[in-house]
Every structure is written in C-alpha cells, then in structure tokens.
Design a protein around this motif. Structure first.
Motif, PDB file in Angstrom:
ATOM      1  N   ALA A   1       0.711  -1.297   0.017  1.00 28.56           N
ATOM      2  CA  ALA A   1       0.010  -0.088  -0.109  1.00 28.56           C
ATOM      3  C   ALA A   1       0.783   1.429  -0.080  1.00 28.56           C
ATOM      4  O   ALA A   1       0.504   2.211  -0.639  1.00 28.56           O
ATOM      5  N   ARG A   2       1.752   1.308   0.716  1.00 20.91           N
ATOM      6  CA  ARG A   2       2.525   2.569   0.924  1.00 20.91           C
ATOM      7  C   ARG A   2       3.714   2.502  -0.219  1.00 20.91           C
ATOM      8  O   ARG A   2       4.537   3.626  -0.560  1.00 20.91           O
ATOM      9  N   ALA A   3       3.961   1.556  -0.979  1.00 20.30           N
ATOM     10  CA  ALA A   3       4.931   1.606  -2.212  1.00 20.30           C
ATOM     11  C   ALA A   3       4.422   3.106  -3.155  1.00 20.30           C
ATOM     12  O   ALA A   3       3.489   3.211  -3.496  1.00 20.30           O
ATOM     13  N   GLY A   4       5.601   3.334  -3.598  1.00 18.52           N
ATOM     14  CA  GLY A   4       5.371   4.611  -4.511  1.00 18.52           C
ATOM     15  C   GLY A   4       5.015   5.866  -3.941  1.00 18.52           C
ATOM     16  O   GLY A   4       4.626   6.936  -4.545  1.00 18.52           O
ATOM     17  N   GLY A   5       4.889   5.991  -2.446  1.00 14.84           N
ATOM     18  CA  GLY A   5       4.680   7.129  -1.656  1.00 14.84           C
ATOM     19  C   GLY A   5       3.110   7.222  -1.480  1.00 14.84           C
ATOM     20  O   GLY A   5       2.789   8.397  -1.056  1.00 14.84           O
ATOM     21  N   SER A   6       2.160   6.234  -1.537  1.00 11.60           N
ATOM     22  CA  SER A   6       0.897   6.087  -1.316  1.00 11.60           C
ATOM     23  C   SER A   6       0.572   6.268   0.228  1.00 11.60           C
ATOM     24  O   SER A   6       1.537   5.810   0.772  1.00 11.60           O
ATOM     25  N   TRP A   7      -0.522   6.637   0.503  1.00 13.47           N
ATOM     26  CA  TRP A   7      -0.958   6.598   1.776  1.00 13.47           C
ATOM     27  C   TRP A   7      -1.811   5.201   2.059  1.00 13.47           C
ATOM     28  O   TRP A   7      -2.237   4.615   1.157  1.00 13.47           O
ATOM     29  N   PHE A   8      -1.672   4.845   3.530  1.00  9.54           N
ATOM     30  CA  PHE A   8      -2.527   3.824   3.691  1.00  9.54           C
ATOM     31  C   PHE A   8      -3.421   3.934   4.836  1.00  9.54           C
ATOM     32  O   PHE A   8      -3.162   4.782   5.630  1.00  9.54           O
ATOM     33  N   SER A   9      -4.759   3.305   4.951  1.00 11.33           N
ATOM     34  CA  SER A   9      -5.586   3.323   6.151  1.00 11.33           C
ATOM     35  C   SER A   9      -6.178   1.821   6.204  1.00 11.33           C
ATOM     36  O   SER A   9      -7.224   1.743   5.425  1.00 11.33           O
ATOM     37  N   ILE A  10      -5.523   1.195   7.191  1.00 12.97           N
ATOM     38  CA  ILE A  10      -6.159  -0.225   7.611  1.00 12.97           C
ATOM     39  C   ILE A  10      -6.555  -0.428   8.809  1.00 12.97           C
ATOM     40  O   ILE A  10      -5.788  -0.131   9.826  1.00 12.97           O
ATOM     41  N   THR A  11      -7.710  -1.104   8.931  1.00 14.40           N
ATOM     42  CA  THR A  11      -8.116  -1.488  10.411  1.00 14.40           C
ATOM     43  C   THR A  11      -7.238  -2.193  10.997  1.00 14.40           C
ATOM     44  O   THR A  11      -6.712  -3.246  10.394  1.00 14.40           O
ATOM     45  N   ALA A  12      -6.840  -2.039  12.363  1.00  7.75           N
ATOM     46  CA  ALA A  12      -5.804  -2.673  13.029  1.00  7.75           C
ATOM     47  C   ALA A  12      -6.633  -3.989  13.885  1.00  7.75           C
ATOM     48  O   ALA A  12      -8.075  -3.618  14.450  1.00  7.75           O
ATOM     49  N   ARG A  13      -5.961  -4.866  13.979  1.00  8.95           N
ATOM     50  CA  ARG A  13      -6.731  -6.047  14.705  1.00  8.95           C
ATOM     51  C   ARG A  13      -6.304  -5.559  16.190  1.00  8.95           C
ATOM     52  O   ARG A  13      -5.265  -4.945  16.568  1.00  8.95           O
ATOM     53  N   GLN A  14      -7.253  -5.896  17.215  1.00  9.82           N
ATOM     54  CA  GLN A  14      -7.118  -5.632  18.510  1.00  9.82           C
ATOM     55  C   GLN A  14      -6.395  -6.561  19.288  1.00  9.82           C
ATOM     56  O   GLN A  14      -6.777  -7.211  20.118  1.00  9.82           O
ATOM     57  N   ASP A  15      -4.983  -6.591  18.985  1.00  5.60           N
ATOM     58  CA  ASP A  15      -4.186  -7.421  19.414  1.00  5.60           C
ATOM     59  C   ASP A  15      -3.384  -6.774  20.762  1.00  5.60           C
ATOM     60  O   ASP A  15      -3.993  -5.595  20.965  1.00  5.60           O
ATOM     61  N   VAL A  16      -2.670  -7.691  21.342  1.00  8.15           N
ATOM     62  CA  VAL A  16      -2.070  -6.886  22.697  1.00  8.15           C
ATOM     63  C   VAL A  16      -1.328  -5.599  22.584  1.00  8.15           C
ATOM     64  O   VAL A  16      -1.722  -4.855  23.338  1.00  8.15           O
ATOM     65  N   ALA A  17      -0.551  -5.518  21.287  1.00  4.84           N
ATOM     66  CA  ALA A  17       0.181  -4.104  21.188  1.00  4.84           C
ATOM     67  C   ALA A  17      -0.688  -3.109  20.925  1.00  4.84           C
ATOM     68  O   ALA A  17      -0.561  -1.987  21.573  1.00  4.84           O
ATOM     69  N   VAL A  18      -1.869  -3.309  20.191  1.00  7.62           N
ATOM     70  CA  VAL A  18      -2.739  -2.313  19.970  1.00  7.62           C
ATOM     71  C   VAL A  18      -3.558  -1.891  21.246  1.00  7.62           C
ATOM     72  O   VAL A  18      -3.855  -0.575  21.465  1.00  7.62           O
ATOM     73  N   GLN A  19      -3.927  -2.940  21.923  1.00  7.49           N
ATOM     74  CA  GLN A  19      -4.853  -2.381  23.294  1.00  7.49           C
ATOM     75  C   GLN A  19      -4.042  -1.679  24.327  1.00  7.49           C
ATOM     76  O   GLN A  19      -4.368  -0.924  24.641  1.00  7.49           O
ATOM     77  N   ALA A  20      -2.511  -2.365  24.224  1.00  7.16           N
ATOM     78  CA  ALA A  20      -1.740  -1.356  25.105  1.00  7.16           C
ATOM     79  C   ALA A  20      -1.502  -0.013  24.573  1.00  7.16           C
ATOM     80  O   ALA A  20      -1.727   1.011  25.472  1.00  7.16           O
TER      81      ALA A  20
END
Length: 426
Positions: free
Chosen positions: A240-259
C-alpha cells in the motif's frame, strides 16, 4: 389501479428492441478501445474471441446474470442494430475455454478498458487531483450443489467462491473497479492482497491518478489504500505504501494495539458527530456521536527491524450502552468500545477517521454486483467464473461511464438505476 381489459403482449417484433441504451453504451465501449485491446491481449483458443467477450459485456450491461440470460441480445430487432451477436450456448462454450492465463489476460484487458474509459469520460474519476481512494475487499458468492470447481466453506460459513476486488473512487466520484481476482471459497481475505494492490495502482497511474502528492508545495494528489482488519498485515501495508501512497487499514485488537490505546490521555479525545447515524460494526447499533484520538505507533515489530512500520494509530471510541442497567440506575462510569486503524496520511485526526469510515462504500459495490451479473457463479468451471468476474468489472465500469456522461444524478446512481433509466429504453 386496475387493468381495464385483457391484454396480449406476446410478440417478437423485428422493428422493436427493449434495450436501446445498449447502442450508445457499445459505441462508448468501442471508442474506449474495448475491441482493440481484446484482440491484442486475449489469447483464448476460440474463434472471434473479442466479439464473444464483447457480447458477454453487452449482455451484462442489459441485465443478464447467467449464461442463458445472454439471450437478451437476440430479441426483436437486435440483429438489425448490432452485428456479431452470438447465442448463449456459444458464449458458454467460449467461457469454458478459458485457462488461468487467459483469465489473467482478461484482467489486464479490464484495466486497459478502464484507462480508455477515463480518457473518454474524465468525470469518471473527477477529483483525483486531490485524493483517490483504492479500496480492497472480498466477498463470498454463495453457490449450491457439487458441480462448482473451487467452491468451499468460507469465513461467512457459506459454501461459495471468493471474489476479491480493488476499486478506485474520489470524494466526488463513485467507485469503479480497477482489478479483480476469483479465489477458492476458503481463501483467507488477505491472501494475494499485495499483488492486487500493485495491479490496481498500475491501472490508477495509467488513468492519470496522482499517487505521491509530489505537486507544487507537496500539495499534489494522493492515492490512499484502504482495507479492513482482514488485510492487516505487513505485506499489505508494504504494498500500500509503495510509491509514496497513503494507507488506512483497520488494526486487529491484539495486545500491542490494546496497550497503545490505554496510553491515550483522556484530554486527547475529540468529540465527533456524524451527519447521519452509522451502524456500529460490533453490535449493529446506530450511533451518531463518538470520540477520536491518535497516538504514534510502530506496527509489525515482530517482523524485524527493516519491516516494522512507523505510523499513526487513530482510534475511535463509542460509548458502550447497557440497556438493562439504564432501566434501574445511571452508569457509575462510562465504558467504551474502541475501533482503531493505522495510517501514514497527514490528514487531521477527524478527517482521517472520516476517510477511513468511507471504506464501507466497497460493500455497496458488492451489493450492486450481486444485484447484477454476480447474482450467480454461472459455470461449473472455475476459470469460466473467473472470466465472468473480469467481464462483470468491465460492464460495471461501462455503466459508471454512461452514468457520468448522462448527468450528475446518474454519475453516482446504482447500477440497477442506470440499467432502468439508460439501458432498458424500448
């Protein structure tokens, strides 16, 4: 209202046709180079392959959702208006002649055809100079019986085939389909996502869509790749980010995201109000207000130093309502449901959340396809259904172009409305 007398409407008049809107539709397709690119790229072992493929696209444009329905091309005076019309049985044999490489060739034809359409109808991707959204998602096309190659039970619990698509849209232009893949029914959503993103970006670039924001003062157009949590992976983000594009992707609610969410200060939350109530993805409850905040985040740390992604974690929280407790007493403290996504855009927190929520428009595309040619997977052969999906994308984009040419109302109208108003003209 009542019918005032008995009527008999059984006839096949050679001076009448029921889908006169096909004439300008196919004229537009020819001017966008459909026949030419089919002849150049499609190598399937079938005589007059370009003519037959055009027949399938025309039938889909007229409302056909199965091989037998392609007989709509042979009623009344159609033979006097169009040349090269083939019988449904001939077109079915043509589709069954496809091999995997021919399906890929047809996918390339679909991309080239979209490029030709945007050249002829610039309004098809109006607003691309500011921002263009590349949305990727998949759906299960349910099938029945034992004669469908590749059919399996997918993530919905239904037996079917998995159709994956990538769409292009802007804030003022309805989505068009840039790339498609048909997969076995039990394929994971994220599999093959990187390749599909690369193919769709190639088509976007050929359509003249700016992707890197490299205009004067860094204010040029951007391409933003959006996806849900099923596509939350390092490979998808890298593509998604190749070539300078933006990305916007839903994150899974794993331990790191919850923290990371727990580290957001209470003072950082900004109230937002939706113009219209939206459905909560977890409960289906309609909500009209929420709060958003963000925090710096490093995703995919476990993939190694070189592959980790430094980005923003944008979080939306919605008040968790306890209907049973509300009957007796008020809440002692507020509880929340959290929805997070990662992005590298420079949009404000509120604008980034708004842009990400609009990813849901890809579901409308699936609804339109299933209300049209994708109502069925018409063949028992997997490659024939793959070709059918690619041809469906061509018909969908052609309908979008006709709508954009007609007026502002039809530019964003659903495919069924375009058929009813612009194609089904007797």
């Amino acid at each position: 209202m009542q019918v005032c007398q008995r009527l008999s409407t059984v006839f096949d008049e050679e001076n009448l046709i029921g889908v006169a809107g096909l004439a300008p539709g196919l004229m537009l397709a020819e001017s966008a180079g459909l026949s030419e690119v089919l002849a150049q790229r499609l190598g399937v072992n079938s005589p007059s392959a370009a003519v037959k493929a055009s027949c399938v696209v025309a039938g889909m444009l007229a409302g056909a959702d199965s091989i037998d329905d392609l007989d709509v091309l042979r009623h009344g005076g159609m033979g006097r208006v169009f040349c090269g019309v083939r019988a449904p049985s001939t077109l079915g044999t043509f589709l069954r002649a496809f091999k995997p490489k021919h399906v890929r060739q047809l996918g390339a034809v679909s991309g080239d055809f979209l490029v030709g359409l945007t050249a002829r109808v610039p309004a098809l991707l109006a607003g691309a100079g500011a921002i263009t959204y590349l949305d990727i998602d998949d759906t299960i096309r349910e099938v029945h019986g034992y004669a469908k190659e590749g059919a399996a039970y997918g993530y919905t619990g239904l037996k079917g085939l998995n159709a994956q698509i990538a769409t292009l849209s802007t804030p003022v232009a309805a989505p068009v389909i840039a790339a498609t893949r048909l997969r076995e029914g039990n394929a994971s959503s994220g599999s093959g996502a990187a390749a599909l993103i690369r193919a769709a970006r190639k088509v976007a670039t050929a359509c003249g869509v700016p992707t890197t924001g490299s205009g004067k003062g860094g204010q040029g157009g951007r391409l933003m790749v959006r996806a849900d949590s099923a596509y939350y992976s390092q490979a998808t983000v890298a593509a998604a980010r190749a070539g300078g594009s933006w990305f916007s992707i839903t994150a899974r609610q794993d331990v790191a995201v919850q923290a990371a969410i727990t580290k957001i200060a209470d003072s950082a939350w900004t109230p937002i109000t939706y113009p219209r109530a939206v459905a909560d993805p977890e409960t289906g409850e309609l909500i009209s207000d929420a709060q958003v905040a963000e925090i710096p985040y490093v995703a995919f740390k476990s993939t190694g130093e070189k592959k980790k992604v430094t980005c923003r974690l944008v979080v939306r929280r919605v008040r968790r309502r306890n209907g049973e407790a509300a009957k007796d007493q008020g809440e002692l403290f507020t509880t929340w449901r959290f929805h997070a996504f990662i992005t590298n855009s420079t949009l404000s927190t509120v604008d980034a959340d708004r842009a990400h929520r609009d990813h849901a428009l890809v579901e409308q595309v699936f609804a339109e396809l299933k209300d049209g040619p994708l109502a069925h997977a018409p063949s028992g052969k997997f490659t024939a259904n793959g070709a059918w999906l690619a041809l469906t994308a061509m018909a969908f984009n052609l309908a979008r172009a006709l709508g954009a040419l007609a007026d502002t109302r039809h530019a964003k109208a659903r495919w069924a409305t375009i058929r009813a108003h612009l194609i089904h003209v007797p």
